[in-house]
Design a protein around this motif. Structure first.
Motif, PDB file in Angstrom:
ATOM      1  N   VAL A  76      -5.843  -3.660  -4.906  1.00 52.86           N
ATOM      2  CA  VAL A  76      -5.078  -3.481  -3.669  1.00 52.86           C
ATOM      3  C   VAL A  76      -4.586  -2.048  -3.545  1.00 52.86           C
ATOM      4  CG1 VAL A  76      -3.034  -4.235  -2.372  1.00 52.86           C
ATOM      5  CG2 VAL A  76      -4.383  -5.908  -3.649  1.00 52.86           C
ATOM      6  N   ASP A  77      -4.284  -1.424  -4.680  1.00 53.70           N
ATOM      7  CA  ASP A  77      -3.767  -0.060  -4.690  1.00 53.70           C
ATOM      8  C   ASP A  77      -4.784   0.949  -4.168  1.00 53.70           C
ATOM      9  OD1 ASP A  77      -1.584   1.725  -5.326  1.00 53.70           O
ATOM     10  OD2 ASP A  77      -2.793   2.476  -6.990  1.00 53.70           O
ATOM     11  N   GLN A  78      -6.052   0.566  -4.120  1.00 54.21           N
ATOM     12  CA  GLN A  78      -7.064   1.454  -3.544  1.00 54.21           C
ATOM     13  C   GLN A  78      -6.855   1.638  -2.044  1.00 54.21           C
ATOM     14  OE1 GLN A  78     -11.210   0.709  -4.861  1.00 54.21           O
ATOM     15  NE2 GLN A  78     -10.326  -0.805  -6.258  1.00 54.21           N
ATOM     16  N   ALA A  79      -6.241   0.629  -1.413  1.00 58.52           N
ATOM     17  CA  ALA A  79      -5.966   0.721   0.021  1.00 58.52           C
ATOM     18  C   ALA A  79      -4.562   1.251   0.292  1.00 58.52           C
ATOM     19  CB  ALA A  79      -6.144  -0.650   0.680  1.00 58.52           C
ATOM     20  N   ILE A  80      -3.610   0.860  -0.554  1.00 61.26           N
ATOM     21  CA  ILE A  80      -2.212   1.312  -0.424  1.00 61.26           C
ATOM     22  C   ILE A  80      -1.910   2.204  -1.618  1.00 61.26           C
ATOM     23  CG2 ILE A  80       0.194   0.599  -0.236  1.00 61.26           C
ATOM     24  CD1 ILE A  80      -1.354  -0.340   2.082  1.00 61.26           C
ATOM     25  N   LEU A  81      -2.139   3.485  -1.470  1.00 60.69           N
ATOM     26  CA  LEU A  81      -2.009   4.404  -2.598  1.00 60.69           C
ATOM     27  C   LEU A  81      -0.546   4.633  -2.977  1.00 60.69           C
ATOM     28  CD1 LEU A  81      -4.647   7.128  -1.598  1.00 60.69           C
ATOM     29  CD2 LEU A  81      -4.968   5.111  -3.029  1.00 60.69           C
TER      30      LEU A  81
ATOM     31  N   GLN B  54       4.276  -0.556  -7.567  1.00 61.55           N
ATOM     32  CA  GLN B  54       5.439  -1.403  -7.852  1.00 61.55           C
ATOM     33  C   GLN B  54       5.635  -2.441  -6.744  1.00 61.55           C
ATOM     34  OE1 GLN B  54       6.976  -1.623 -10.565  1.00 61.55           O
ATOM     35  NE2 GLN B  54       8.838  -2.777 -10.119  1.00 61.55           N
ATOM     36  N   VAL B  55       5.475  -2.025  -5.497  1.00 65.30           N
ATOM     37  CA  VAL B  55       5.603  -2.954  -4.371  1.00 65.30           C
ATOM     38  C   VAL B  55       4.475  -3.982  -4.412  1.00 65.30           C
ATOM     39  CG1 VAL B  55       5.624  -3.178  -1.851  1.00 65.30           C
ATOM     40  CG2 VAL B  55       6.743  -1.228  -2.942  1.00 65.30           C
ATOM     41  N   ILE B  56       3.274  -3.517  -4.729  1.00 63.38           N
ATOM     42  CA  ILE B  56       2.128  -4.426  -4.818  1.00 63.38           C
ATOM     43  C   ILE B  56       2.356  -5.461  -5.917  1.00 63.38           C
ATOM     44  CG2 ILE B  56      -0.357  -4.588  -5.255  1.00 63.38           C
ATOM     45  CD1 ILE B  56      -0.593  -1.727  -4.134  1.00 63.38           C
ATOM     46  N   ARG B  57       2.939  -5.031  -7.030  1.00 67.31           N
ATOM     47  CA  ARG B  57       3.231  -5.967  -8.118  1.00 67.31           C
ATOM     48  C   ARG B  57       4.212  -7.044  -7.650  1.00 67.31           C
ATOM     49  NH1 ARG B  57       1.314  -4.276 -13.087  1.00 67.31           N
ATOM     50  NH2 ARG B  57       2.554  -5.870 -14.153  1.00 67.31           N
TER      51      ARG B  57
ATOM     52  N   ALA C 278       4.904 -12.656  -5.942  1.00 63.00           N
ATOM     53  CA  ALA C 278       5.269 -13.691  -4.966  1.00 63.00           C
ATOM     54  C   ALA C 278       4.104 -14.644  -4.724  1.00 63.00           C
ATOM     55  CB  ALA C 278       5.697 -13.045  -3.656  1.00 63.00           C
ATOM     56  N   LEU C 279       2.911 -14.096  -4.618  1.00 59.44           N
ATOM     57  CA  LEU C 279       1.721 -14.925  -4.396  1.00 59.44           C
ATOM     58  C   LEU C 279       1.519 -15.916  -5.534  1.00 59.44           C
ATOM     59  CD1 LEU C 279      -0.990 -15.564  -2.921  1.00 59.44           C
ATOM     60  CD2 LEU C 279      -2.013 -13.736  -4.298  1.00 59.44           C
ATOM     61  N   LEU C 280       1.650 -15.434  -6.774  1.00 56.99           N
ATOM     62  CA  LEU C 280       1.412 -16.277  -7.943  1.00 56.99           C
ATOM     63  C   LEU C 280       2.609 -17.175  -8.266  1.00 56.99           C
ATOM     64  CD1 LEU C 280      -0.422 -13.664 -10.198  1.00 56.99           C
ATOM     65  CD2 LEU C 280      -1.437 -15.532  -8.902  1.00 56.99           C
ATOM     66  N   SER C 281       3.703 -16.978  -7.531  1.00 60.72           N
ATOM     67  CA  SER C 281       4.881 -17.839  -7.701  1.00 60.72           C
ATOM     68  C   SER C 281       5.022 -18.800  -6.526  1.00 60.72           C
ATOM     69  CB  SER C 281       6.151 -16.990  -7.825  1.00 60.72           C
ATOM     70  OG  SER C 281       6.053 -16.062  -8.881  1.00 60.72           O
ATOM     71  N   ASP C 282       3.950 -18.925  -5.739  1.00 59.93           N
ATOM     72  CA  ASP C 282       3.946 -19.797  -4.557  1.00 59.93           C
ATOM     73  C   ASP C 282       5.044 -19.417  -3.582  1.00 59.93           C
ATOM     74  OD1 ASP C 282       1.803 -21.340  -5.570  1.00 59.93           O
ATOM     75  OD2 ASP C 282       3.183 -22.528  -6.779  1.00 59.93           O
ATOM     76  N   GLY C 283       5.214 -18.112  -3.382  1.00 62.55           N
ATOM     77  CA  GLY C 283       6.259 -17.633  -2.487  1.00 62.55           C
ATOM     78  C   GLY C 283       5.710 -16.790  -1.355  1.00 62.55           C
ATOM     79  N   HIS C 284       6.633 -16.290  -0.533  1.00 59.20           N
ATOM     80  CA  HIS C 284       6.281 -15.475   0.624  1.00 59.20           C
ATOM     81  C   HIS C 284       7.069 -14.173   0.584  1.00 59.20           C
ATOM     82  CE1 HIS C 284       4.444 -19.174   2.129  1.00 59.20           C
ATOM     83  NE2 HIS C 284       5.574 -19.773   1.813  1.00 59.20           N
ATOM     84  N   VAL C 285       6.625 -13.183   1.357  1.00 56.47           N
ATOM     85  CA  VAL C 285       7.203 -11.841   1.284  1.00 56.47           C
ATOM     86  C   VAL C 285       7.662 -11.381   2.664  1.00 56.47           C
ATOM     87  CG1 VAL C 285       6.747  -9.414   0.743  1.00 56.47           C
ATOM     88  CG2 VAL C 285       5.778 -11.203  -0.699  1.00 56.47           C
TER      89      VAL C 285
END
Length: 322
Positions: A22-27, A31-34, A39-46
């Motif tokens: 993902v960092d290839q698109a959002i350089l 930390q934000v991507i992490r 959130a994705l792997l915790s069944d959550g939303h952002v």
């Protein structure tokens, strides 16, 4: 079943690959991507509260492309109806029965752009699906499948013609964060590549979307010592009694933090949660669930400051040798 070190190492490697892709698109925003992947792997939303043009849409599309999943974008406007989000039941004369036509909410990654521009009625259409993963239309429930994550955005500056998200809606978001502007070096890199206007579309899948529930299940089995859970509970309780708070964090918020810290821990290759994991995620998970007292807010007190102050005031449990 306890997580083994081998499983934790595999998870951390897969997590880093997801973030790196993902960092290839959002350089420069790893930390934000992490946080978003957590959130994705915790069944959550952002919820992303940020200025226009910071890459919020690119982030959502890049994440969906990384997962080999579907993605949709819903531009929230004052005239948007709940059925425009969830879908609608239409009568088919040829078949002589009603058929459900799915709305854009049926996707792996859903970008709810400028969510606070829609009416409260339309915003409320997301409450059930964000909590239970089900859309109920005409009394019939329709599952959106798994993985499923809503990435909602709102502009913190432009408030004219907007409807503030109610507490119940904010509570559905596991994490609230922002991308912010890139640093100087990253900005120069992006400017040199300004002809590339479809960075997200060039992201290739590196993991099947069907693997995400497996990773989520593995993260949920990470060990948490009772002392760490007590520490987490003390932090949440303190948000309810703070002098600058009108409404503190609910049990839903506490449980959200307990899920997130497990994912955060295993993403670092550990089979157990530490107090530092709780401290790392306390602000992005808890701050947006706090309603600051109006007088304190007028004086410049922010929810993030309150959580940070609480973290300083409560001593974490000491590490114990196994």
């Amino acid at each position: 079943m306890p997580v083994t070190q081998e499983q934790a190492t595999w998870f951390a490697d897969a997590f880093d690959k997801l973030v790196g892709n993902v960092d290839q698109a959002i350089l420069g925003k790893s930390q934000v991507i992490r946080l978003v992947v957590t959130a994705l792997l915790s069944d959550g939303h952002v919820l992303l509260e940020d200025f226009p043009g910071t890459g919020k849409t690119v982030l959502a599309k890049a994440l969906a492309n990384t997962l080999d999943g579907t993605n949709s974008r819903i531009q929230f406007t004052p005239d948007l109806l709940p059925s425009d989000v969830t879908g609608v039941t239409i009568y088919d004369q040829g078949k002589g029965l009603f058929e459900f036509h799915k709305g854009p909410i049926f996707a792996s990654i859903v970008l709810a752009d400028e969510i606070n521009r829609a009416s409260p009625k339309t915003q409320s259409a997301l409450l059930e699906v964000m909590e239970e993963g089900v859309v109920t239309v005409d009394g019939v429930g329709h599952s959106v499948g798994s993985p499923f994550m809503v990435i909602a955005t709102q502009n913190p500056i432009e408030q004219a013609g907007t409807y503030s998200l109610p507490e119940a809606q904010l509570d559905r978001f596991l994490i609230k964060t922002s991308l912010g502007y890139p640093d100087h070096a990253t900005a120069v890199t992006l400017l040199m590549d300004s002809g590339n206007r479809a960075r997200a579309s060039k992201i290739t899948p590196i993991i099947a979307s069907s693997s995400i529930p497996t990773m989520s299940q593995l993260a949920s089995e990470v060990f948490v010592d009772v002392s760490v859970m007590q520490y987490l509970s003390e932090i949440v309780t303190a948000t309810r009694t703070d002098k600058d708070v009108t409404l503190g964090v609910s049990m839903r918020g506490a449980m959200a933090l307990s899920r997130a810290v497990k994912t955060w821990a295993i993403s670092a290759g550990r089979t157990y949660v530490t107090p530092d994991d709780v401290r790392d995620l306390a602000v992005p998970v808890l701050a947006h669930r706090i309603i600051v007292d109006p007088e304190s807010e007028f004086a410049g007190v922010k929810a993030e400051d309150i959580v940070s102050r609480i973290l300083v005031s409560i001593a974490p449990p000491a590490y114990r040798a196994a």
